[in-house]
Design an enzyme around this catalytic site. Structure first.
Site, PDB file in Angstrom:
ATOM      1  N   MET A   1    -103.416 121.485 -58.580  1.00  0.00           N
ATOM      2  CA  MET A   1    -102.261 122.038 -57.915  1.00  0.00           C
ATOM      3  C   MET A   1    -101.026 121.186 -58.048  1.00  0.00           C
ATOM      4  SD  MET A   1    -102.762 121.076 -53.934  1.00  0.00           S
ATOM      5  CE  MET A   1    -104.320 121.856 -53.842  1.00  0.00           C
ATOM      6  N   PRO A   2    -100.896 120.449 -59.102  1.00  0.00           N
ATOM      7  CA  PRO A   2     -99.702 119.622 -59.176  1.00  0.00           C
ATOM      8  C   PRO A   2     -98.422 120.446 -59.293  1.00  0.00           C
ATOM      9  CG  PRO A   2    -101.221 119.097 -60.964  1.00  0.00           C
ATOM     10  CD  PRO A   2    -101.771 120.254 -60.240  1.00  0.00           C
ATOM     11  N   PHE A   3     -97.381 119.899 -58.715  1.00  0.00           N
ATOM     12  CA  PHE A   3     -96.027 120.410 -58.921  1.00  0.00           C
ATOM     13  C   PHE A   3     -95.285 119.286 -59.610  1.00  0.00           C
ATOM     14  CE2 PHE A   3     -91.597 120.809 -57.346  1.00  0.00           C
ATOM     15  CZ  PHE A   3     -91.272 121.953 -58.062  1.00  0.00           C
ATOM     16  N   ILE A  72     -96.310 115.802 -57.885  1.00  0.00           N
ATOM     17  CA  ILE A  72     -96.737 115.955 -56.491  1.00  0.00           C
ATOM     18  C   ILE A  72     -98.074 116.688 -56.535  1.00  0.00           C
ATOM     19  CG2 ILE A  72     -96.152 116.890 -54.226  1.00  0.00           C
ATOM     20  CD1 ILE A  72     -93.179 116.914 -55.269  1.00  0.00           C
TER      21      ILE A  72
END
Length: 128
Positions: A1-3, A72
């Site tokens: 789920m990285p941003f 993130i």
């Protein structure tokens, strides 16, 4: 789920910026096994007044072609996984678009699972 947020100075082509994004995403897939379709990024250019860096901090000789990558993601990765991620990013971005490893600065920011919503006003990972 990285941003992922990628910051750089103006003057690069759309192809260059796409190669940056693709390389960072590929490194995430290869180094920490994120799903290939978990791909969320913002790439933005900033003037010299808005993107400040030290050209030799910690003995690394940086140029105005510096690229700052902020990732993130949820917490829990081990230090060796992050080390592998940083190394793989530098390797892939050196291949394409030709970024010098000295011009890559990367930071991982960890957050709890419940701090994510991927749409519909839902916290999809809150109960996992």
């Amino acid at each position: 789920m990285p941003f992922v947020r990628i910051f750089l100075r103006p003057g690069t082509s759309a192809e260059y910026r796409k190669a940056l994004g693709d390389g960072v995403h590929r490194a995430l897939v290869e180094a920490i096994a994120i799903p290939p379709d978990d791909h969320f990024q913002v790439i933005s250019e900033h003037s010299a007044a808005d993107l400040t860096y030290d050209p030799q901090y910690l003995g690394v000789q940086r140029s105005d072609r510096i690229v700052v990558v902020q990732i993130i993601m949820s917490g829990g990765r081990k230090p060796q996984q992050k080390r592998k991620l940083f190394k793989r990013m530098a390797e892939l971005l050196a291949e394409s678009p030709g970024l010098r490893p000295q011009d890559l600065m990367a930071v991982v920011v960890e957050t709890a699972w419940e701090n994510w919503s991927f749409g519909n006003g839902e916290a999809q990972y809150m109960d996992t």
